[in-house]
Design a protein around this motif. Structure first.
Motif, PDB file in Angstrom:
ATOM      1  N   ARG A   1       0.695  -1.202   0.002  1.00 23.83           N
ATOM      2  CA  ARG A   1       0.162   0.063  -0.089  1.00 23.83           C
ATOM      3  C   ARG A   1       0.811   1.311   0.051  1.00 23.83           C
ATOM      4  NH1 ARG A   1      -5.611  -0.544   1.152  1.00 23.83           N
ATOM      5  NH2 ARG A   1      -6.317  -2.406   0.175  1.00 23.83           N
ATOM      6  N   ALA A   2       2.000   1.153   0.478  1.00 23.66           N
ATOM      7  CA  ALA A   2       2.843   2.554   0.765  1.00 23.66           C
ATOM      8  C   ALA A   2       3.062   3.060  -0.759  1.00 23.66           C
ATOM      9  CB  ALA A   2       4.195   2.217   1.639  1.00 23.66           C
ATOM     10  N   ALA A   3       3.512   2.223  -1.798  1.00 20.15           N
ATOM     11  CA  ALA A   3       3.987   2.462  -2.955  1.00 20.15           C
ATOM     12  C   ALA A   3       2.664   3.046  -3.664  1.00 20.15           C
ATOM     13  CB  ALA A   3       4.385   1.510  -3.766  1.00 20.15           C
ATOM     14  N   ALA A   4       1.493   2.607  -3.284  1.00 18.90           N
ATOM     15  CA  ALA A   4       0.014   2.905  -3.874  1.00 18.90           C
ATOM     16  C   ALA A   4      -0.363   4.050  -3.587  1.00 18.90           C
ATOM     17  CB  ALA A   4      -0.716   1.826  -3.906  1.00 18.90           C
ATOM     18  N   TYR A   5       0.060   4.467  -2.108  1.00 24.78           N
ATOM     19  CA  TYR A   5      -0.449   5.743  -1.603  1.00 24.78           C
ATOM     20  C   TYR A   5       0.391   7.055  -1.991  1.00 24.78           C
ATOM     21  CZ  TYR A   5      -3.776   3.230   1.451  1.00 24.78           C
ATOM     22  OH  TYR A   5      -4.852   2.473   1.787  1.00 24.78           O
ATOM     23  N   GLY A   6       1.723   6.647  -2.085  1.00 25.61           N
ATOM     24  CA  GLY A   6       2.778   7.562  -2.465  1.00 25.61           C
ATOM     25  C   GLY A   6       3.033   8.318  -1.247  1.00 25.61           C
ATOM     26  N   GLY A   7       4.039   9.285  -1.253  1.00 21.92           N
ATOM     27  CA  GLY A   7       4.788   9.845  -0.208  1.00 21.92           C
ATOM     28  C   GLY A   7       4.139  10.912   0.248  1.00 21.92           C
ATOM     29  N   ALA A   8       2.730  11.416   0.140  1.00 18.60           N
ATOM     30  CA  ALA A   8       2.089  12.668   0.668  1.00 18.60           C
ATOM     31  C   ALA A   8       0.594  12.248   0.532  1.00 18.60           C
ATOM     32  CB  ALA A   8       2.418  13.777  -0.081  1.00 18.60           C
ATOM     33  N   VAL A   9      -0.300  13.302   1.138  1.00 15.42           N
ATOM     34  CA  VAL A   9      -1.627  13.038   1.182  1.00 15.42           C
ATOM     35  C   VAL A   9      -2.239  14.574   0.861  1.00 15.42           C
ATOM     36  CG1 VAL A   9      -3.877  12.977   2.293  1.00 15.42           C
ATOM     37  CG2 VAL A   9      -1.787  11.448   2.725  1.00 15.42           C
ATOM     38  N   ASP A  10      -3.015  14.771   0.054  1.00 19.50           N
ATOM     39  CA  ASP A  10      -3.618  16.174  -0.504  1.00 19.50           C
ATOM     40  C   ASP A  10      -4.976  16.194   0.621  1.00 19.50           C
ATOM     41  OD1 ASP A  10      -1.699  17.007  -2.505  1.00 19.50           O
ATOM     42  OD2 ASP A  10      -2.759  15.168  -3.618  1.00 19.50           O
ATOM     43  N   LEU A  11      -4.591  17.372   1.447  1.00 19.06           N
ATOM     44  CA  LEU A  11      -5.616  17.894   2.394  1.00 19.06           C
ATOM     45  C   LEU A  11      -6.549  18.980   1.744  1.00 19.06           C
ATOM     46  CD1 LEU A  11      -3.438  17.778   5.594  1.00 19.06           C
ATOM     47  CD2 LEU A  11      -5.189  15.578   4.576  1.00 19.06           C
ATOM     48  N   ASP A  12      -7.556  18.858   2.084  1.00 15.42           N
ATOM     49  CA  ASP A  12      -8.433  20.167   1.696  1.00 15.42           C
ATOM     50  C   ASP A  12      -9.661  20.091   2.940  1.00 15.42           C
ATOM     51  OD1 ASP A  12     -10.155  22.263   1.283  1.00 15.42           O
ATOM     52  OD2 ASP A  12     -10.632  21.501  -1.044  1.00 15.42           O
ATOM     53  N   LEU A  13      -9.233  20.608   4.212  1.00 16.70           N
ATOM     54  CA  LEU A  13     -10.080  20.479   5.549  1.00 16.70           C
ATOM     55  C   LEU A  13     -10.460  22.026   5.976  1.00 16.70           C
ATOM     56  CD1 LEU A  13      -7.426  17.971   7.198  1.00 16.70           C
ATOM     57  CD2 LEU A  13      -9.741  17.424   6.055  1.00 16.70           C
ATOM     58  N   PHE A  14     -11.486  21.808   6.723  1.00 16.70           N
ATOM     59  CA  PHE A  14     -11.958  22.918   7.792  1.00 16.70           C
ATOM     60  C   PHE A  14     -11.570  22.714   9.033  1.00 16.70           C
ATOM     61  CE2 PHE A  14     -14.565  23.416   3.878  1.00 16.70           C
ATOM     62  CZ  PHE A  14     -14.698  25.004   3.579  1.00 16.70           C
ATOM     63  N   ASP A  15     -10.565  23.207   9.578  1.00 19.13           N
ATOM     64  CA  ASP A  15     -10.194  23.170  10.992  1.00 19.13           C
ATOM     65  C   ASP A  15     -10.746  24.042  11.779  1.00 19.13           C
ATOM     66  OD1 ASP A  15      -8.796  22.600  13.337  1.00 19.13           O
ATOM     67  OD2 ASP A  15      -6.555  22.825  12.423  1.00 19.13           O
ATOM     68  N   LEU A  16     -11.736  23.384  12.704  1.00 22.28           N
ATOM     69  CA  LEU A  16     -12.476  24.326  13.722  1.00 22.28           C
ATOM     70  C   LEU A  16     -11.704  24.332  15.080  1.00 22.28           C
ATOM     71  CD1 LEU A  16     -14.638  23.146  11.416  1.00 22.28           C
ATOM     72  CD2 LEU A  16     -16.224  24.026  12.930  1.00 22.28           C
ATOM     73  N   ARG A  17     -10.771  24.038  15.308  1.00 27.83           N
ATOM     74  CA  ARG A  17      -9.959  24.187  16.413  1.00 27.83           C
ATOM     75  C   ARG A  17      -9.714  25.708  16.946  1.00 27.83           C
ATOM     76  NH1 ARG A  17      -4.857  20.506  15.851  1.00 27.83           N
ATOM     77  NH2 ARG A  17      -5.126  21.355  13.857  1.00 27.83           N
TER      78      ARG A  17
ATOM     79  N   ARG B   1       4.801   2.431   7.176  1.00 31.35           N
ATOM     80  CA  ARG B   1       5.582   1.335   7.303  1.00 31.35           C
ATOM     81  C   ARG B   1       4.477   0.114   7.077  1.00 31.35           C
ATOM     82  NH1 ARG B   1       7.743   0.094  12.644  1.00 31.35           N
ATOM     83  NH2 ARG B   1       8.961   1.867  12.440  1.00 31.35           N
ATOM     84  N   GLU B   2       5.218  -0.959   6.696  1.00 28.80           N
ATOM     85  CA  GLU B   2       4.614  -2.087   6.037  1.00 28.80           C
ATOM     86  C   GLU B   2       4.580  -3.295   6.946  1.00 28.80           C
ATOM     87  OE1 GLU B   2       5.333  -2.534   1.815  1.00 28.80           O
ATOM     88  OE2 GLU B   2       3.833  -0.973   1.421  1.00 28.80           O
ATOM     89  N   GLU B   3       5.453  -3.031   8.165  1.00 27.31           N
ATOM     90  CA  GLU B   3       5.796  -4.197   8.983  1.00 27.31           C
ATOM     91  C   GLU B   3       5.805  -3.822  10.502  1.00 27.31           C
ATOM     92  OE1 GLU B   3       9.474  -7.412   9.802  1.00 27.31           O
ATOM     93  OE2 GLU B   3       9.744  -5.557   8.252  1.00 27.31           O
ATOM     94  N   LEU B   4       5.339  -4.430  11.350  1.00 22.52           N
ATOM     95  CA  LEU B   4       5.019  -4.091  12.800  1.00 22.52           C
ATOM     96  C   LEU B   4       5.505  -5.149  13.436  1.00 22.52           C
ATOM     97  CD1 LEU B   4       4.218  -1.787  14.595  1.00 22.52           C
ATOM     98  CD2 LEU B   4       2.141  -2.855  14.779  1.00 22.52           C
ATOM     99  N   THR B   5       6.551  -5.032  14.338  1.00 19.54           N
ATOM    100  CA  THR B   5       7.273  -6.106  15.214  1.00 19.54           C
ATOM    101  C   THR B   5       7.080  -5.637  16.622  1.00 19.54           C
ATOM    102  OG1 THR B   5       9.494  -5.228  14.957  1.00 19.54           O
ATOM    103  CG2 THR B   5       8.953  -6.922  13.542  1.00 19.54           C
ATOM    104  N   PRO B   6       7.016  -6.635  17.521  1.00 20.82           N
ATOM    105  CA  PRO B   6       6.708  -6.229  18.915  1.00 20.82           C
ATOM    106  C   PRO B   6       7.898  -5.244  19.596  1.00 20.82           C
ATOM    107  CG  PRO B   6       6.498  -8.355  18.684  1.00 20.82           C
ATOM    108  CD  PRO B   6       7.075  -7.988  17.635  1.00 20.82           C
TER     109      PRO B   6
END
Length: 318
Positions: free
Chosen positions: A34-50, A68-73
């Motif tokens: 999935r990491a390769a499919a998603y790419g290295g960034a996310v495009d956001l268009d958000l309304f932040d009401l904080r 990361r695609e692996e998770l060890t203890p």
């Protein structure tokens, strides 16, 4: 704090962005490939009401993320945020349990089963419970559109928060969120699930939640569908008197609540953006929410005619 968001869904992405902006070290765990499919960034268009509570601050940016695609203890994460659809929660908890390490797991989303049963494979003293106050969706162009409210809901099941739970709350507080505590969190979760089922049942009848924008009659029907589900929540053992604030809008006249929500959708961009982002008529989660609420109503003999009438719209193949 070292934070691992489990998956790259809407809630994980929105809160991962907010926590990283507050100085926390954030990564995303995704399935192999999935990491390769998603790419290295996310495009956001958000309304932040904080900070701006009504119209929000609009955030339009490309956010670099780490996967990361692996998770060890033996990892060094302090917190794993587990925000998955309710019907996938047990499988996700089973996967995470032998890989949790010394981290705290924050269960952050809908739950319709008994909470302790849903995540029974996780050590109970390492689990915190919360609920996001954000929403939205990824569009066909890959952009995540939605809104992020000021508050975050946390809760326990009749006991004070532990040291781990307090540390989780502090992480969100330092990220600019107002913390809201629900002492009967089990009841609150089930009430929220019922509200989702009522709303989605009418959304599915018109295609999606986006179809409710400008549709006052359909908003009224959604309100009535939720009202019909309140006895189901009570039949599951929830004392609705402990949740007066949450129940009150559905006790009000349907025309009044529908008019108020229609006004918000017409005049408050963050609310409209949240509904508009739920435009996928093939989305699985709304159907499963409605299916599971209806199955429980039938099991307990509670009539829910509006939800039952919408069943052809949320029936799942197989």
């Amino acid at each position: 704090m070292r934070v691992l968001m489990f998956g790259r869904g809407v809630i994980a992405t929105v809160y991962g962005w907010a926590l990283e902006r507050a100085g926390h070290d954030v990564e995303f765990y995704v399935r192999p490939g999935r990491a390769a499919a998603y790419g290295g960034a996310v495009d956001l268009d958000l309304f932040d009401l904080r900070r701006r509570r009504v119209r929000g601050e609009r955030v339009v940016r490309r956010w670099p993320v780490r996967f990361r695609e692996e998770l060890t203890p033996d990892h060094d994460f302090d917190l794993v945020v587990l925000s998955v659809p309710h019907h996938r929660l047990t499988a996700a908890a089973d996967f995470l349990a032998p890989r949790l390490g010394n981290a705290t797991a924050l269960v952050f989303g809908n739950t319709w089963a008994e909470p302790a049963t849903a995540v029974g494979s996780l050590p109970a003293d390492r689990v915190a419970w919360g609920f996001p106050q954000a929403g939205g969706g990824f569009g066909a162009d890959g952009v995540l559109r939605g809104m992020l409210l000021r508050s975050v809901v946390f809760g326990t099941f009749g006991t004070p928060p532990t040291e781990r739970e307090r540390a989780v709350r502090e992480a969100f507080r330092t990220a600019g969120f107002r913390l809201r505590e629900e002492p009967d969190f089990r009841g609150w979760l089930w009430l929220h699930f019922a509200a989702d089922a009522g709303l989605h049942s009418q959304g599915l009848r018109v295609g999606s939640l986006a179809g409710l924008i400008g549709a006052r009659h359909d908003l009224r029907e959604a309100h009535l569908a939720v009202r019909e589900l309140l006895p189901l929540v009570a039949a599951r053992g929830v004392d609705l008197r402990r949740h007066r604030a949450g129940v009150l809008p559905y006790r009000a006249p349907a025309w009044l609540t529908a008019t108020a929500l229609a006004w918000l959708l017409d005049h408050v961009p963050p609310v409209r953006a949240n509904f508009a982002a739920h435009a996928d008529p093939a989305a699985e989660e709304p159907r499963v929410i409605c299916r599971d609420a209806l199955a429980e109503a039938r099991r307990l003999g509670v009539p829910v005619p509006r939800l039952a009438a919408a069943e052809p719209e949320f029936a799942l193949d197989g």
